[in-house]
Design an enzyme around this catalytic site. Structure first.
Site, mmCIF file in Angstrom:
data_model
loop_
_atom_site.group_PDB
_atom_site.id
_atom_site.type_symbol
_atom_site.label_atom_id
_atom_site.label_comp_id
_atom_site.label_asym_id
_atom_site.label_seq_id
_atom_site.Cartn_x
_atom_site.Cartn_y
_atom_site.Cartn_z
ATOM 1 N N SER A 39 81.241 55.134 -56.279
ATOM 2 C CA SER A 39 80.525 54.071 -55.572
ATOM 3 C C SER A 39 81.072 52.686 -55.879
ATOM 4 C CB SER A 39 79.039 54.150 -55.924
ATOM 5 O OG SER A 39 78.885 53.967 -57.322
ATOM 6 N N TYR B 193 82.738 44.741 -62.439
ATOM 7 C CA TYR B 193 83.212 43.901 -63.544
ATOM 8 C C TYR B 193 84.361 42.977 -63.136
ATOM 9 C CZ TYR B 193 80.303 46.584 -66.735
ATOM 10 O OH TYR B 193 79.229 47.151 -67.376
ATOM 11 N N ALA B 194 84.878 43.155 -61.903
ATOM 12 C CA ALA B 194 86.042 42.355 -61.489
ATOM 13 C C ALA B 194 85.700 40.872 -61.533
ATOM 14 C CB ALA B 194 86.479 42.763 -60.086
ATOM 15 N N GLN B 195 86.628 40.106 -62.042
ATOM 16 C CA GLN B 195 86.349 38.671 -62.214
ATOM 17 C C GLN B 195 87.180 37.813 -61.285
ATOM 18 O OE1 GLN B 195 86.699 37.300 -66.254
ATOM 19 N NE2 GLN B 195 85.012 38.554 -66.997
ATOM 20 N N GLY B 196 88.516 37.901 -61.479
ATOM 21 C CA GLY B 196 89.435 36.941 -60.849
ATOM 22 C C GLY B 196 89.317 36.893 -59.338
ATOM 23 N N GLU C 196 96.964 33.587 -60.178
ATOM 24 C CA GLU C 196 96.997 34.403 -61.395
ATOM 25 C C GLU C 196 98.447 34.750 -61.718
ATOM 26 O OE1 GLU C 196 94.366 37.683 -60.508
ATOM 27 O OE2 GLU C 196 92.587 36.490 -60.901
ATOM 28 N N ASP D 292 87.841 61.069 -64.454
ATOM 29 C CA ASP D 292 87.351 62.378 -63.992
ATOM 30 C C ASP D 292 88.097 62.891 -62.752
ATOM 31 O OD1 ASP D 292 85.478 61.968 -65.962
ATOM 32 O OD2 ASP D 292 83.841 61.491 -64.603
ATOM 33 N N HIS E 30 95.339 44.350 -70.235
ATOM 34 C CA HIS E 30 95.100 42.957 -69.832
ATOM 35 C C HIS E 30 95.337 42.083 -71.067
ATOM 36 C CE1 HIS E 30 93.286 39.361 -68.208
ATOM 37 N NE2 HIS E 30 93.134 39.966 -67.038
ATOM 38 N N ARG F 233 101.501 40.492 -66.374
ATOM 39 C CA ARG F 233 100.696 40.969 -67.510
ATOM 40 C C ARG F 233 101.453 41.770 -68.557
ATOM 41 N NH1 ARG F 233 95.355 42.772 -64.347
ATOM 42 N NH2 ARG F 233 94.911 40.628 -63.737
ATOM 43 N N HIS G 15 93.156 48.196 -69.401
ATOM 44 C CA HIS G 15 92.465 47.551 -68.283
ATOM 45 C C HIS G 15 92.577 48.339 -66.984
ATOM 46 C CE1 HIS G 15 90.935 44.170 -65.963
ATOM 47 N NE2 HIS G 15 92.031 44.129 -65.224
ATOM 48 N N GLU H 286 91.382 52.994 -57.633
ATOM 49 C CA GLU H 286 92.166 53.060 -58.880
ATOM 50 C C GLU H 286 92.603 54.463 -59.263
ATOM 51 O OE1 GLU H 286 90.622 50.552 -61.971
ATOM 52 O OE2 GLU H 286 91.947 51.442 -63.483
ATOM 53 N N ARG I 278 101.018 46.466 -62.098
ATOM 54 C CA ARG I 278 100.257 45.910 -60.963
ATOM 55 C C ARG I 278 100.195 44.385 -61.022
ATOM 56 N NH1 ARG I 278 94.587 44.483 -60.314
ATOM 57 N NH2 ARG I 278 94.313 45.048 -62.491
ATOM 58 N N SER J 181 94.427 45.150 -56.936
ATOM 59 C CA SER J 181 93.718 46.428 -56.965
ATOM 60 C C SER J 181 92.611 46.486 -55.912
ATOM 61 C CB SER J 181 93.110 46.646 -58.355
ATOM 62 O OG SER J 181 92.217 47.714 -58.306
HETATM 63 P P1 FAD Z 1 85.295 51.957 -59.506
HETATM 64 O O1 FAD Z 1 84.821 50.655 -59.044
HETATM 65 O O2 FAD Z 1 85.581 52.079 -60.956
HETATM 66 O O3 FAD Z 1 84.206 53.057 -59.128
HETATM 67 C C1 FAD Z 1 84.343 54.372 -59.619
HETATM 68 C C2 FAD Z 1 83.109 55.151 -59.233
HETATM 69 O O4 FAD Z 1 83.308 56.541 -59.450
HETATM 70 C C3 FAD Z 1 81.853 54.799 -60.013
HETATM 71 O O5 FAD Z 1 80.776 54.783 -59.109
HETATM 72 C C4 FAD Z 1 81.687 55.972 -60.962
HETATM 73 O O6 FAD Z 1 80.360 56.201 -61.359
HETATM 74 C C5 FAD Z 1 82.178 57.083 -60.075
HETATM 75 N N1 FAD Z 1 82.591 58.298 -60.773
HETATM 76 C C6 FAD Z 1 83.594 58.442 -61.671
HETATM 77 N N2 FAD Z 1 83.675 59.727 -62.063
HETATM 78 C C7 FAD Z 1 82.703 60.397 -61.405
HETATM 79 C C8 FAD Z 1 82.269 61.735 -61.400
HETATM 80 N N3 FAD Z 1 82.824 62.679 -62.185
HETATM 81 N N4 FAD Z 1 81.231 62.085 -60.597
HETATM 82 C C9 FAD Z 1 80.618 61.160 -59.812
HETATM 83 N N5 FAD Z 1 80.982 59.868 -59.804
HETATM 84 C C10 FAD Z 1 82.014 59.504 -60.581
HETATM 85 N N6 FAD Z 1 91.037 44.070 -59.736
HETATM 86 C C11 FAD Z 1 91.314 43.088 -58.862
HETATM 87 O O7 FAD Z 1 91.977 43.324 -57.841
HETATM 88 N N7 FAD Z 1 90.838 41.833 -59.089
HETATM 89 C C12 FAD Z 1 90.101 41.507 -60.180
HETATM 90 O O8 FAD Z 1 89.683 40.371 -60.337
HETATM 91 C C13 FAD Z 1 89.826 42.521 -61.125
HETATM 92 N N8 FAD Z 1 89.152 42.230 -62.259
HETATM 93 C C14 FAD Z 1 88.807 43.256 -63.101
HETATM 94 C C15 FAD Z 1 88.027 42.978 -64.223
HETATM 95 C C16 FAD Z 1 87.609 44.007 -65.050
HETATM 96 C C17 FAD Z 1 86.778 43.700 -66.265
HETATM 97 C C18 FAD Z 1 87.992 45.342 -64.754
HETATM 98 C C19 FAD Z 1 87.539 46.462 -65.618
HETATM 99 C C20 FAD Z 1 88.797 45.611 -63.656
HETATM 100 C C21 FAD Z 1 89.221 44.572 -62.837
HETATM 101 N N9 FAD Z 1 90.012 44.821 -61.719
HETATM 102 C C22 FAD Z 1 90.301 43.815 -60.844
HETATM 103 C C23 FAD Z 1 90.370 46.185 -61.341
HETATM 104 C C24 FAD Z 1 89.393 46.648 -60.253
HETATM 105 O O9 FAD Z 1 88.108 46.130 -60.520
HETATM 106 C C25 FAD Z 1 89.309 48.149 -60.171
HETATM 107 O O10 FAD Z 1 90.585 48.697 -60.152
HETATM 108 C C26 FAD Z 1 88.579 48.553 -58.906
HETATM 109 O O11 FAD Z 1 87.331 47.918 -58.852
HETATM 110 C C27 FAD Z 1 88.411 50.061 -58.856
HETATM 111 O O12 FAD Z 1 87.584 50.358 -57.762
HETATM 112 P P2 FAD Z 1 87.316 51.869 -57.424
HETATM 113 O O13 FAD Z 1 86.389 51.868 -56.271
HETATM 114 O O14 FAD Z 1 88.580 52.599 -57.323
HETATM 115 O O15 FAD Z 1 86.573 52.454 -58.733
HETATM 116 C C1 SIN Z 2 91.387 39.120 -64.018
HETATM 117 O O1 SIN Z 2 90.486 38.490 -63.475
HETATM 118 O O2 SIN Z 2 92.141 38.654 -64.862
HETATM 119 C C2 SIN Z 2 91.564 40.530 -63.632
HETATM 120 C C3 SIN Z 2 92.306 40.582 -62.388
HETATM 121 C C4 SIN Z 2 92.860 41.949 -62.151
HETATM 122 O O3 SIN Z 2 92.695 42.856 -62.958
HETATM 123 O O4 SIN Z 2 93.508 42.088 -61.116
#
Ligand code: FAD
Ligand code: SIN
Length: 526
Positions: free
Chosen positions: A13, A45-48, A114, A221, A242, A289, A350, A374, A385, A390
């Protein structure tokens, strides 16, 4: 032990899963499962922010070039062009869904910069862009009549011909996915979810390391499930650390100090207040990075200090507070006023650049199984990256995967021959503490031997130690009634193994993979 059927089963989600669900739900029924509350994701948790071209002097060509340079010669150029070109339309889609990006007084978007970006191109919402994206998309998904959300449902395995008693091997090209077995965390029963297409959107793997910016849901997973089902997984050695997470021992996940702060002008310094990035790269604190994280690691090893500093004290205090309210408040809560004192930072695991190998529509090597976000390996990031690429990758691929899955769905029949989950021979595990201990050991092994700097000896040690944990955990898994902790431990061990094996196969240093035994890159066009 219920059975559910739908057109599209989305596992995850975050931005990838929610975007896919919203698109596919216009054409069919969607079930979206999440192992925690819907909002607990890396996305939140994404910030930037999110990188996409909006105004001149920026251009798609510049975004492509920055991505390729950062990827250190291993990006798929066609994919890079596609994401940079299709990104702006997906930004508009996010805005239509209700995401609010910051604007200047003039009405133009307030673009941040960035590391590795040659232009200001990051759309953002203060310093908590992820919360804003998650809020808007979650609300749309919850309101959609064709989407049913299952919170606290944990996907255990994808269903393939293997569950019908047929042999499935890694070399077979006709493996098909029929859905997934999913543990209902309230009843502790395993339900069967059947779908025409299954979409893995399970996010990253940060928790295999002790110090990570990722929330506890990031346990790899989806990647482990696909690997066990004999799907192709690649580029796992490219773990992005990071450069700047807040040094605050004992806190998990580590709080991120966004790279946008360095884009704003903040400077990295050693504990004695000296700048050091000029020794490593002419882009200094705004180098990509991999370079910055390695430089910090090296400085910490030279000085023996546990952190370096990020200095933003020389900037206008009101401006700093306005741009980074979240970081300002967080640091203040532990006694650091960032407008007056430097911020202690350390690198933290990260992001995973590799993952489930997919084509340009997000389809994996297993038929009717997509991977987006991801957990996927699209070829966009190569060996490293580019910051904020992302989130944009996730929305571009969610769009493509939805179009592809919808087009193919007319010719797919749901398989109703799938047996229920087999509980035979399993009993309650009396010693849950063993799982916790193995979890900690696994993090120790990965952090000690498979971190920013690697060597043949360290990787060999990691493999031997992980092998012991693997055998013990598989034994426990066979005997025990399923629990989330046990499944996650098993998945993380699988993922750790893939990282180590991929790293061992590298005979060079490139991007995020640096080996003391092969310090040179074999060379590339960039
Ligand atoms: P996620 O958002 O991680 O969602 C994964 C989902 O899968 C969750 O709902 C979880 O509960 C579910 N899940 C996992 N395993 C299972 C399972 N077995 N069964 C059921 N559900 C499951 N990227 C940028 O481009 N810009 C940014 O500014 C940035 N800042 C970041 C800051 C932080 C602190 C972090 C941690 C990451 C940052 N990133 C950033 C990276 C980016 O946020 C992530 O790569 C991206 O949000 C991943 O999205 P996603 O939908 O693939 O997965
Ligand atoms: C950050 O805000 O520094 C994270 C950005 C990213 O992971 O792409």
């Amino acid at each position: 032990m219920a059975t559910y059927t739908c057109d599209y089963l989305v596992i995850g989600s975050g931005i990838a899963g929610l975007s896919f669900a919203l698109k596919a739900a216009e054409q069919g029924t969607v079930m979206l499962i999440s192992k925690a509350d819907i909002e607990e994701t890396n996305t939140r948790y994404a910030q930037g922010g999110i990188a996409a071209v909006t105004y001149e002097p920026d251009s798609v060509e510049k975004h492509i070039e920055d991505t390729l340079i950062c990827g250190d010669g291993l990006c798929n150029k066609e994919v890079v062009r596609m994401v940079a070109t299709e990104g702006p339309a997906q930004i508009n889609q996010l805005i239509q869904w209700g995401v609010k990006f910051d604007k200047r007084a003039t009405g133009e978007y307030d673009l941040a910069r960035e590391g590795g970006h040659s232009e200001h191109r990051i759309l953002h919402h203060k310093d908590n862009t992820g919360i804003e994206i998650q809020r808007a998309l979650t609300s749309k998904v919850k309101d959609h009549k064709n989407i049913r959300v299952f919170e606290r449902f944990f996907a255990v395995e994808i269903i393939t011909q293997h569950h019908l008693g047929e042999m499935v091997t890694r070399h077979k090209t006709d493996t098909e996915c029929y859905g997934a077995y999913v543990l209902d965390l309230r009843t502790q029963k395993v339900d069967t979810f059947l779908a025409k297409s299954t979409i893995m959107a399970t996010g990253g793997v940060g928790n295999i390391y002790h110090t990570t910016t990722n929330p506890i849901v990031a346990t790899g997973d989806g990647i482990a499930m696909v690997y066990r089902a004999k799907g192709k997984v690649e580029n796992m050695e490219f773990i992005q650390f990071h450069p700047s997470s807040l040094f605050h021992p004992g806190e998990r996940p580590s709080f991120l100090i966004t790279e946008a702060m360095r884009g704003f002008g903040a400077i990295l310094k050693t504990a004695d207040g000296k700048e050091f990035m000029h020794k490593y790269d002419k882009r200094e604190s705004l180098a990509p990075r991999d370079i910055v994280a390695r430089a910090i690691d090296n400085e910490m090893k030279i000085s023996g200090d546990e952190f370096v500093y990020l200095d933003v004290t020389f900037k206008d205090a009101a401006d700093t507070k306005n741009h980074f309210p979240n970081i300002y408040e967080k640091c203040l809560s532990i006694g650091i006023d960032i407008t007056k004192e430097m911020i202690p930072v350390v690198p933290a695991a990260h992001y995973l650049c590799g993952g489930i190998k997919v084509d340009m529509n997000g389809e994996s090597s297993i038929k009717n199984l997509y991977a987006i976000g991801e957990c996927s390996s699209t070829g966009l990031h190569g060996a490293n990256r580019l910051a904020s690429n992302s989130l944009i990758e996730a929305v571009v691929y969610a769009d493509r995967a939805a179009k592809d899955a919808v087009a193919k769905s007319k010719n797919i029949k749901i398989n109703n021959q799938i047996p229920a989950w087999d509980y035979e021979g399993t009993t309650h595990n009396e010693e849950m503490v063993l799982i916790t201990q193995s979890y900690k050991e696994m993090q120790q092994v990965m952090s000690n031997y498979v971190g920013i700097v690697r060597s043949n000896l360290r990787l060999e040690r990691a493999l031997t130690r992980l092998g012991i944990l693997y055998n013990e955990t598989e034994e426990l898994y066979k005997k025990s009634i399923l629990t989330q902790n046990l499944c996650e431990l098993r998945n993380m061990i699988n993922v750790g193994y893939l990282i180590i094996k991929n790293a061992q196969n590298m005979r060079e240093s490139r991007g995020l993979h640096y080996s003391l035994d092969y310090p040179k890159s074999k060379g590339s066009e960039f």
